[in-house]
Design a protein around this motif. Structure first.
Motif, PDB file in Angstrom:
ATOM      1  N   TYR A  20      -4.073 -14.896 -37.743  1.00 20.85           N
ATOM      2  CA  TYR A  20      -5.487 -14.572 -37.950  1.00 20.85           C
ATOM      3  C   TYR A  20      -6.009 -13.685 -36.817  1.00 20.85           C
ATOM      4  O   TYR A  20      -6.624 -12.635 -37.055  1.00 20.85           O
ATOM      5  CB  TYR A  20      -6.292 -15.865 -38.003  1.00 20.85           C
ATOM      6  CG  TYR A  20      -7.727 -15.702 -38.447  1.00 20.85           C
ATOM      7  CD1 TYR A  20      -8.099 -16.004 -39.750  1.00 20.85           C
ATOM      8  CD2 TYR A  20      -8.724 -15.269 -37.557  1.00 20.85           C
ATOM      9  CE1 TYR A  20      -9.423 -15.874 -40.167  1.00 20.85           C
ATOM     10  CE2 TYR A  20     -10.037 -15.130 -37.961  1.00 20.85           C
ATOM     11  CZ  TYR A  20     -10.384 -15.434 -39.270  1.00 20.85           C
ATOM     12  OH  TYR A  20     -11.687 -15.294 -39.675  1.00 20.85           O
ATOM     13  N   HIS A 110     -11.352 -22.737 -38.873  1.00 20.31           N
ATOM     14  CA  HIS A 110     -10.446 -22.411 -39.979  1.00 20.31           C
ATOM     15  C   HIS A 110     -10.384 -23.498 -41.046  1.00 20.31           C
ATOM     16  O   HIS A 110     -10.133 -23.196 -42.220  1.00 20.31           O
ATOM     17  CB  HIS A 110      -9.041 -22.157 -39.432  1.00 20.31           C
ATOM     18  CG  HIS A 110      -8.970 -21.004 -38.486  1.00 20.31           C
ATOM     19  ND1 HIS A 110      -8.413 -19.783 -38.829  1.00 20.31           N
ATOM     20  CD2 HIS A 110      -9.398 -20.861 -37.207  1.00 20.31           C
ATOM     21  CE1 HIS A 110      -8.496 -18.960 -37.809  1.00 20.31           C
ATOM     22  NE2 HIS A 110      -9.097 -19.588 -36.801  1.00 20.31           N
ATOM     23  N   THR A 146     -12.440 -19.851 -43.784  1.00 21.54           N
ATOM     24  CA  THR A 146     -11.418 -19.100 -44.519  1.00 21.54           C
ATOM     25  C   THR A 146     -11.497 -19.202 -46.030  1.00 21.54           C
ATOM     26  O   THR A 146     -11.064 -18.299 -46.731  1.00 21.54           O
ATOM     27  CB  THR A 146     -10.030 -19.569 -44.066  1.00 21.54           C
ATOM     28  OG1 THR A 146      -9.954 -21.002 -44.222  1.00 21.54           O
ATOM     29  CG2 THR A 146      -9.782 -19.222 -42.600  1.00 21.54           C
ATOM     30  N   GLN A 169      -8.826 -14.041 -45.036  1.00 19.07           N
ATOM     31  CA  GLN A 169      -8.026 -13.316 -44.052  1.00 19.07           C
ATOM     32  C   GLN A 169      -6.925 -12.487 -44.713  1.00 19.07           C
ATOM     33  O   GLN A 169      -6.671 -12.590 -45.920  1.00 19.07           O
ATOM     34  CB  GLN A 169      -7.399 -14.292 -43.067  1.00 19.07           C
ATOM     35  CG  GLN A 169      -6.356 -15.222 -43.660  1.00 19.07           C
ATOM     36  CD  GLN A 169      -5.975 -16.321 -42.703  1.00 19.07           C
ATOM     37  OE1 GLN A 169      -6.641 -17.347 -42.626  1.00 19.07           O
ATOM     38  NE2 GLN A 169      -4.891 -16.121 -41.966  1.00 19.07           N
ATOM     39  N   ILE A 289      -1.765 -18.867 -46.160  1.00 20.33           N
ATOM     40  CA  ILE A 289      -1.326 -17.474 -46.073  1.00 20.33           C
ATOM     41  C   ILE A 289       0.022 -17.215 -46.739  1.00 20.33           C
ATOM     42  O   ILE A 289       0.241 -16.116 -47.274  1.00 20.33           O
ATOM     43  CB  ILE A 289      -1.311 -17.006 -44.591  1.00 20.33           C
ATOM     44  CG1 ILE A 289      -1.392 -15.479 -44.491  1.00 20.33           C
ATOM     45  CG2 ILE A 289      -0.119 -17.559 -43.839  1.00 20.33           C
ATOM     46  CD1 ILE A 289      -2.725 -14.908 -44.854  1.00 20.33           C
ATOM     47  N   PHE A 361     -10.660  -7.800 -45.029  1.00 19.05           N
ATOM     48  CA  PHE A 361     -10.808  -8.783 -43.953  1.00 19.05           C
ATOM     49  C   PHE A 361     -11.829  -8.305 -42.920  1.00 19.05           C
ATOM     50  O   PHE A 361     -12.813  -8.995 -42.626  1.00 19.05           O
ATOM     51  CB  PHE A 361      -9.438  -9.001 -43.313  1.00 19.05           C
ATOM     52  CG  PHE A 361      -9.372 -10.063 -42.251  1.00 19.05           C
ATOM     53  CD1 PHE A 361     -10.236 -11.144 -42.241  1.00 19.05           C
ATOM     54  CD2 PHE A 361      -8.409  -9.990 -41.250  1.00 19.05           C
ATOM     55  CE1 PHE A 361     -10.150 -12.140 -41.259  1.00 19.05           C
ATOM     56  CE2 PHE A 361      -8.304 -10.972 -40.272  1.00 19.05           C
ATOM     57  CZ  PHE A 361      -9.183 -12.037 -40.270  1.00 19.05           C
TER      58      PHE A 361
END
Length: 372
Positions: A20, A110, A146, A169, A289, A361
Motif C-alpha cells: 500500500y 486498513h 480500503t 488500492q 490484494i 488509487f
C-alpha cells in the motif's frame, strides 16, 4: 497544497501495508497533480531496504523498534510538520501523532482486525497499539480505509464518528519476465496447480485449504498440486505454519503441497503466470490484494464469501461459504472440469482488475486532499 506522506514504517513493513505505502508513493510520483506538492518523509526505496529492525530475534530488538517508532510518531514527525508546514499529513500505517498539529490529517486504517480478532495478538501489544491509534485520531482527522466492509467495521468499533472515505488500492507492479527454473525446481507444471500467496496467519484458513485440496485429489485422482507461498504468521498466536506442516505429514501430501517460503517478485509473477487457479479461503480481510493480482494475470479466483473479498472480486470470482471445506472442494472440482466457466472467469477477472489501477488509487487521494 503541500502534502506530507509518512513513510517511516516501510523499514519493517513486509506484507499488505508495505504494498500500500510503496504503491501510494509510486502513484504520487507517476501521476502528479498541478495543485499538489508531495513531500516524502523518507525515500521509499531506501526506507524499504533498511534492515535495522527487520526480523527481530530478541525482546530487546523488538523493544528498540517500538521505541524508535514511538519517537518517530510523537517527536520527529511533528517536528517535520513544523519544518515543512504541510496542509495535509498522510499516515498510511494506522497511527498519527498524538500531538496537536496545524494541518489536516488523513490516517489510513486498513481494517478492524485489532478489534475483531483480539485472540490473534499479544494482549500487551494490542492494548498499546490501539491506544496509539486512538490518541492519533485528533482534530481535523479524516480516515481512509480500503473497502466498504472495512468502513462499516471501523464505524462499529470507533467511539467517535470521523469522516471516512473508501479508496481502493492498487496491486504491486511486478517486474517483467518469469523464472522458469523456479517452477522446474519445485516440480510444477503450468496450469496444474492451485495457488495461494501470503502469510500463514490463522485467519487465512490454510489448514482448511489443505484439507479441501486433499479431498479434491481423492475425488479427481488428478496430478494437481497446491502452492502455499509465504512465511509464518506474524505472531505465535497468529501462526498456522506448524499446523500446516503437521497436516502435510499426516495426509502424506509433502510432494503435492509446495511450500517455497518467501519468494521474490519475479517468482511471484512466475507463479501467477503458471497457476490454474488462485484459492483464497480467508475468513477476514480488509481488502484482499491477491484477488486483483491473480485476476490481472488471467487466473480464475476461488474466494471465501467474506464481505471484503466479495467487494473486490465484484462477481468475477467463484465464491465459497467461508469456512466450508466441502464447498471449497466442490468449487475446486467444478473449475477443473468446466473449461467454459474458466474462460468466462478469466475474461471477467481481467475486466474487474482494471478498476484497481494506480491512477484510480492516487486520484482517490487527490479528491480527498483537494475537497476542502
Amino acid at each position: 497544497m503541500k502534502v506530507l506522506l509518512d513513510l517511516q514504517y516501510l523499514n519493517v513493513a513486509t506484507t499488505g501495508i508495505k504494498t500500500y505505502m510503496m504503491e501510494l508513493a509510486h502513484a504520487a510520483r507517476t501521476y502528479p497533480h498541478p495543485e499538489i506538492e508531495w513531500i516524502f518523509s523518507h525515500d521509499p526505496e531506501k526506507q524499504s531496504a533498511d534492515q535495522s529492525f527487520k526480523n527481530p530475534q530478541s525482546k530487546v530488538q523488538r523493544l528498540n523498534y517500538h521505541l524508535d517508532y514511538f519517537k518517530w510518531k510523537e517527536f520527529q514527525l511533528p517536528d517535520m510538520v513544523k519544518k515543512h508546514q504541510p496542509d495535509v499529513l498522510i499516515c498510511p500505517d494506522f497511527v498519527s501523532p498524538a500531538a496537536s498539529l496545524p494541518c489536516r490529517r488523513l490516517t489510513v486504517i486498513h481494517d478492524a482486525f485489532f478489534w475483531q480478532m483480539p485472540q490473534n495478538y499479544p494482549k500487551w501489544w494490542r492494548t498499546y497499539f490501539l491506544r496509539l491509534i486512538k490518541k492519533g485520531l485528533k482534530e481535523n482527522t479524516e480516515i481512509i480505509t480500503t473497502t466498504e466492509y472495512s468502513r462499516k467495521s471501523l464505524y462499529k468499533y470507533l467511539k467517535k464518528i470521523y469522516p471516512m472515505t473508501v479508496i481502493h488500492q492498487a496491486p504491486k507492479k511486478l517486474s517483467e519476465g518469469i523464472d522458469a527454473i523456479f517452477l522446474e525446481n519445485h516440480g510444477l507444471e503450468k496450469q496444474r496447480y492451485f495457488l495461494h500467496i501470503g502469510t500463514f496467519d490463522k485467519r487465512k484458513n490454510l489448514p482448511l485449504l489443505v484439507h479441501a485440496f486433499a479431498d479434491f485429489l481423492k475425488e479427481t485422482n488428478s496430478d494437481f498440486k497446491l502452492v502455499l507461498a509465504g512465511g509464518a504468521g506474524q505472531s505465535v498466536q497468529m501462526n498456522d505454519k506448524p499446523l500446516v506442516d503437521s497436516l502435510l505429514a499426516e495426509l502424506q501430501l509433502q510432494d503435492k503441497v509446495i511450500l517455497p517460503g518467501y519468494i521474490s517478485d519475479l517468482q511471484v509473477r512466475t507463479l501467477y503466470k503458471g497457476a490454474f487457479a488462485y484459492a483464497f479461503p480467508s475468513e477476514n480481510e480488509g481488502f484482499g490484494i491477491p484477488i486483483v493480482e491473480a485476476m490481472s494475470f488471467g487466473v480464475p479466483v476461488i474466494h471465501a464469501d467474506q464481505p471484503a473479498l466479495m467487494e473486490v472480486a465484484g462477481g468475477a470470482g467463484l465464491a465459497v461459504q467461508t469456512g466450508d471445506q466441502l464447498d471449497l472442494k466442490e468449487k475446486m472440482i467444478l473449475l477443473s472440469s468446466e473449461k467454459k466457466r474458466v474462460a468466462a472467469m478469466i475474461k471477467n477477472g481481467l475486466e474487474q482488475s482494471k478498476k484497481f489501477s494506480a491512477k484510480n488509487f492516487i486520484e482517490g487521494f487527490h479528491q480527498v486532499i483537494l475537497k476542502n
